[in-house]
Design an enzyme around this catalytic site. Sequence first.
Site, PDB file in Angstrom:
ATOM      1  CE  LYS A  34      45.724  40.338  45.355  1.00  0.00           C
ATOM      2  NZ  LYS A  34      44.618  39.400  45.173  1.00  0.00           N
ATOM      3  CG  ASP A  73      38.869  49.396  39.361  1.00  0.00           C
ATOM      4  OD1 ASP A  73      39.418  49.800  38.321  1.00  0.00           O
ATOM      5  OD2 ASP A  73      39.199  48.343  39.926  1.00  0.00           O
ATOM      6  CB  CYS A 104      36.915  47.111  37.885  1.00  0.00           C
ATOM      7  SG  CYS A 104      36.733  46.455  36.215  1.00  0.00           S
ATOM      8  N   GLY A 162      33.228  41.744  41.919  1.00  0.00           N
ATOM      9  CA  GLY A 162      33.045  40.493  42.652  1.00  0.00           C
ATOM     10  C   GLY A 162      32.919  40.700  44.154  1.00  0.00           C
TER      11      GLY A 162
END
Length: 364
Positions: free
Chosen positions: A310, A243, A224, A227
């Site tokens: 991340k 998602d 979601c 992209g």
Amino acid sequence: MFNKLALYCRAGFEKEVAGEITDKAAQLGIFGFANLKENSGYVIFECYQAGDADKLAKELKFEQFIFARQMIVVGDLLQNLPENDRISPILAQFAEFNPRNSSDIFVETPDTNEAKELLTFCRKFTVPLRSALKKQGWLGKPESMKGSVSLHILFVRSGACYVGYAYNQNKSPFFMGIPRLKFPAEAPSRSTLKLEEAILTFIPQAEEKKRFNDSMTGVDLGACPGGWTYQLVKRGVFVYAVDHGKMAASLHETGRIEHCPEGGFKFQPPKRKQIDWLVCDMVEQPMRIAKLMAKWLVNGWCRETIFNLKLPMKKRYQEVQLCLQYLEEELEKHGFWFNIQAKHLYHDREEITVHIAVMGKADK
């Protein structure tokens, strides 16, 4: 005199670049020290032995750097360049290694707000500098010629620059090491540029249509609003978009997605369905994502994956090493042949992007 490497990076990641170049140089038996200033957007690695910087520029595979955007051999910093004649001192320093095999000149700055104020000057200065270099017979060699170099000027502030060169077959082809991508108006989010840059970086252009086409199926974990799914769909891939959130209506209209309202860690691919691509940009602890990707690859649920890790605020380089080492060990343990690449892309922020392709198993 040309016994330093200048390595460009995102501002704030100088320590990671310093750690990376120090480790890689040591693996070749080359030693030196890294000079860095936080948030400067570059690192200078000075070698102890003459000729070692050139050796590093030849032998260290640039594509294997994670945090460096560009790698050039440079001399000492030229300072206090006279405003009425900046070219002569630059030519004099270039003359020390007589760049007969040079193809072009790049006048650049670090990627910081302060340095980028010099870009207008850099563009204007390139024209007379290129003309002066051509008069010396130093430009115009084919980039494809073995051993050819491109010349680089790195202005770190007004009147101060590093003069150097990079081997054309072992450098970023982009100005300042940054690919210039245009945000597609129909894409659901700007995160789409991360996957577009990753494909541009990791997949040879000649292979893209073979690796992405309308006979293939992909999975986007944490999709979601879409992209990353958009990049797969526009290349013809059918996508299971995983998602709990809603996907962009424009993606549903393509008829090439199936929305799966599940969590990315619980979803499993449909039975007897070959998944060609797994992509993932979920916000989660890096090792947890690494373990999830390893599970998909080891179970044979997908053949190729691009995902983001991340990074923590501290010990970012060490965390990256731990995650990549874990992935390599898991794949090796299960007998896979694979290729793994990782890069801190321009469109990444506090994250790196990883690509893994599985080519088969050793027992087959």
